[in-house]
Design a protein around this motif. Structure first.
Motif, PDB file in Angstrom:
ATOM      1  N   LEU A  54       1.181  -1.336  -0.513  1.00 34.29           N
ATOM      2  CA  LEU A  54      -0.185   0.263   0.177  1.00 34.29           C
ATOM      3  C   LEU A  54       0.684   1.419  -0.061  1.00 34.29           C
ATOM      4  N   GLN A  55       2.429   1.436   0.510  1.00 32.33           N
ATOM      5  CA  GLN A  55       2.758   1.938   0.534  1.00 32.33           C
ATOM      6  C   GLN A  55       3.540   2.503  -1.224  1.00 32.33           C
ATOM      7  N   ILE A  56       3.559   1.810  -1.046  1.00 30.44           N
ATOM      8  CA  ILE A  56       4.703   1.910  -2.973  1.00 30.44           C
ATOM      9  C   ILE A  56       3.682   1.668  -3.776  1.00 30.44           C
ATOM     10  N   ALA A  57       2.113   1.763  -3.162  1.00 29.45           N
ATOM     11  CA  ALA A  57       0.949   2.435  -4.463  1.00 29.45           C
ATOM     12  C   ALA A  57       0.554   3.692  -4.141  1.00 29.45           C
ATOM     13  N   LEU A  58       0.344   3.884  -3.162  1.00 29.95           N
ATOM     14  CA  LEU A  58       0.640   5.488  -3.104  1.00 29.95           C
ATOM     15  C   LEU A  58       1.810   6.391  -2.887  1.00 29.95           C
ATOM     16  N   SER A  59       3.056   6.185  -3.229  1.00 26.19           N
ATOM     17  CA  SER A  59       4.305   6.687  -3.420  1.00 26.19           C
ATOM     18  C   SER A  59       3.917   6.333  -4.454  1.00 26.19           C
ATOM     19  N   ALA A  60       3.539   6.017  -5.951  1.00 21.36           N
ATOM     20  CA  ALA A  60       4.223   5.702  -6.948  1.00 21.36           C
ATOM     21  C   ALA A  60       2.859   6.880  -7.669  1.00 21.36           C
ATOM     22  N   TRP A  61       1.173   6.481  -7.022  1.00 22.04           N
ATOM     23  CA  TRP A  61       0.421   7.745  -7.207  1.00 22.04           C
ATOM     24  C   TRP A  61       1.334   9.275  -7.066  1.00 22.04           C
ATOM     25  N   ASP A  62       1.968   9.626  -5.855  1.00 23.86           N
ATOM     26  CA  ASP A  62       2.309  10.612  -5.617  1.00 23.86           C
ATOM     27  C   ASP A  62       3.349  11.316  -6.709  1.00 23.86           C
ATOM     28  N   VAL A  63       4.008  10.402  -6.872  1.00 19.83           N
ATOM     29  CA  VAL A  63       4.877  10.303  -7.955  1.00 19.83           C
ATOM     30  C   VAL A  63       4.778  11.059  -9.643  1.00 19.83           C
ATOM     31  N   GLN A  64       3.426  10.017  -9.914  1.00 20.40           N
ATOM     32  CA  GLN A  64       2.758  10.870 -10.797  1.00 20.40           C
ATOM     33  C   GLN A  64       2.115  11.867 -10.750  1.00 20.40           C
ATOM     34  N   GLU A  65       1.209  12.229  -9.672  1.00 19.33           N
ATOM     35  CA  GLU A  65       0.967  13.288  -8.771  1.00 19.33           C
ATOM     36  C   GLU A  65       2.263  14.472  -9.308  1.00 19.33           C
ATOM     37  N   ARG A  66       3.040  14.514  -8.600  1.00 22.88           N
ATOM     38  CA  ARG A  66       4.326  15.718  -9.193  1.00 22.88           C
ATOM     39  C   ARG A  66       5.318  15.503  -9.978  1.00 22.88           C
ATOM     40  N   LEU A  67       5.489  14.521 -10.498  1.00 15.82           N
ATOM     41  CA  LEU A  67       6.575  14.570 -11.634  1.00 15.82           C
ATOM     42  C   LEU A  67       5.556  14.444 -13.637  1.00 15.82           C
ATOM     43  N   GLY A  68       4.433  13.737 -13.132  1.00 11.48           N
ATOM     44  CA  GLY A  68       4.294  13.525 -14.996  1.00 11.48           C
ATOM     45  C   GLY A  68       4.374  12.457 -15.385  1.00 11.48           C
ATOM     46  N   SER A  69       4.085  12.421 -16.548  1.00 18.63           N
ATOM     47  CA  SER A  69       5.366  11.093 -17.541  1.00 18.63           C
ATOM     48  C   SER A  69       6.006  11.691 -17.801  1.00 18.63           C
ATOM     49  N   PRO A  70       7.241  10.874 -18.003  1.00 17.30           N
ATOM     50  CA  PRO A  70       7.677   9.150 -18.317  1.00 17.30           C
ATOM     51  C   PRO A  70       7.374   8.613 -16.607  1.00 17.30           C
ATOM     52  N   GLU A  71       8.576   9.755 -15.122  1.00 20.68           N
ATOM     53  CA  GLU A  71       8.667   9.088 -14.208  1.00 20.68           C
ATOM     54  C   GLU A  71       7.555   8.572 -13.653  1.00 20.68           C
TER      55      GLU A  71
END
Length: 450
Positions: free
Chosen positions: A311-328
């Motif tokens: 769950l922590q890793i999934a939430l972190s991935a969501w956060d990365v997508q919101e902060r950095l966008g694609s492709p990161e």
């Protein structure tokens, strides 16, 4: 609305200004490509045609699989009058006009009328209901076309009067045959005497993704950029395909089928298949944030306490997508998908939550027991709020053995049963020991009371 006798047209009658896909529509059933499961020897629609008994139907399938062409060919086979309306543009007024024309055909020529309704799922309930009496009395043979699941998008009343036929995407072999037809016959591109350079046809077929209309549109654009008598260059097709995306109907059946495939691949501990479906959705234009949200759901539903890091890793991935966008962000989502697919699995929390909801919905709204209520004021203390509450940290092992935390009217329920995988092995062992302490404490309490 259009009323036509398209089938009396010869290829030379067709306007050269029509798109290639329109010019390539089959004029006879024998020329119709695909859907052998419906039109092959002994198959249901073929039998109905041979008996001259065409019934109302829903043609359900993805774009570009020949729904419109099939409807026109059915009318031709039984010599029926053909009418066509699009639910995108039409309303009840157009439906009434079609009914009047069908009644005139029936009275003047004793001729049946097939009314083809494209995108039928776009009609609302009242518009769909408008067809019912005329389908019922035989004024119309209703043929609806939809890319959406009729179970959800077509009224039950209309659906019950129609047979649903599922049309399938074209195979690579069928699309290849269609491309070759288009290059050779005059009504297609035959007069330009074009050929295809090496690698062009597979590229067109892959880009079309099972859609006949799309492969013909791509071929037509490429042919317009190629001199007569020449081979269509690979570079030209690559330019035509720039920015092209795979089929992915956001909000439609393919959308839910692909997210379902991704979820089931994660649940099934197949990181490779999970990556495939993730990339398919991203390649088709799906919003990565939607996928990130669904991946969080997977972490809770299918991994749970067997590996809470999921769950922590999934939430972190969501956060990365919101902060950095694609492709990161997409790479972070891929990382979380692979981790979840590889992690120990447990749906114990998911099942416990559903069980608890079922109990809550089946029982009255019991009051919170007095010993569990907080007492921040003097008045509340005088009313016995919080009285006889046992502070767990003051008890041996920080556990108040025998304490009852459910409403007084309820017995204790066991909703959560950890699985024998991952961290839940330890959780299960601990809960089993605590339940044993509870049992002994309650037994001792009853003995003392006696």
């Amino acid at each position: 609305m259009t009323s036509t006798d398209l089938f009396s047209e010869s290829p030379t009658d067709l306007s050269a200004h029509q798109p290639l896909a329109a010019r390539m529509r089959p004029r006879k059933l024998v020329d119709y490509l695909g859907q052998e499961h419906l039109l092959g020897e002994g198959k249901p629609l073929r039998l109905a045609l041979e008996q001259g008994q065409i019934h109302s139907m829903i043609l359900w399938g993805p774009p570009g699989v020949g729904k419109t062409s099939l409807a026109k060919l059915l009318a031709n086979e039984i010599n029926a009058h053909f009418l066509s309306i699009s639910a995108v543009l039409a309303g009840v007024k157009d439906i009434r006009a079609a009914v009047i024309e069908a009644q005139q055909q029936r009275q003047a020529y004793q001729r049946q009328t097939i009314l083809f309704v494209d995108e039928v799922h776009r009609f609302n309930k009242s518009q769909q209901d408008a067809f019912l009496p005329y389908v019922e009395d035989g004024t119309l043979i209703f043929v609806g076309a939809t890319t959406e699941n009729p179970s959800f998008e077509v009224n039950n009343a209309l659906l019950s009067r129609c047979r649903v036929y599922v049309l399938q995407s074209f195979t690579e072999e069928q699309l290849s045959e269609l491309v070759q037809r288009a290059l050779t016959i005059d009504v297609g591109l035959g007069r330009k005497k074009l050929s295809l350079a090496e690698g062009v046809q597979p590229l067109l077929i892959a880009a079309a993704d099972g859609d006949a209309r799309k492969v013909l549109n791509l071929l037509e654009i490429a042919s317009d950029l190629t001199e007569e008598g020449k081979a269509v260059p690979l570079q030209v097709v690559e330019q035509v395909l720039t920015g092209d995306v795979r089929r992915f109907d956001k909000g439609g059946d393919l959308f839910y089928e692909q997210i379902s495939a991704l979820h089931k691949s994660v649940r099934g501990s197949d990181p490779d298949a999970a990556l495939y479906w993730l990339v398919r959705m991203l390649d088709g234009g799906c919003d990565p944030l939607y996928i990130a949200r669904r991946v969080v759901r997977m972490a809770s539903e299918d991994i749970g306490n067997a590996d809470p890091r999921g769950l922590q890793i999934a939430l972190s991935a969501w956060d990365v997508q919101e902060r950095l966008g694609s492709p990161e962000g997409e790479l972070a989502i891929a990382q979380s998908v692979v981790y979840l697919a590889s992690a120990a699995k447990s749906n114990a929390v998911y099942n416990a939550y559903k069980a608890a909801r079922a109990v809550v919905q089946s029982l009255p709204s019991y009051d919170v027991p007095m010993h569990l209520r907080n007492a921040p004021t003097t008045l509340m203390k005088t009313l016995d709020y919080g009285s006889e509450y046992r502070y767990a940290h003051d008890e041996p092992e920080a556990f108040a053995a025998g304490e009852h935390y459910f409403p007084d009217e309820m017995d204790a329920h066991q909703f959560y049963t950890p699985v024998n995988r991952g961290l839940e092995i330890q959780i299960g062992e601990k809960l089993q020991r605590l339940r044993s302490l509870n049992k002994h404490a309650k037994t001792a309490s009853k003995t003392t009371t006696k």
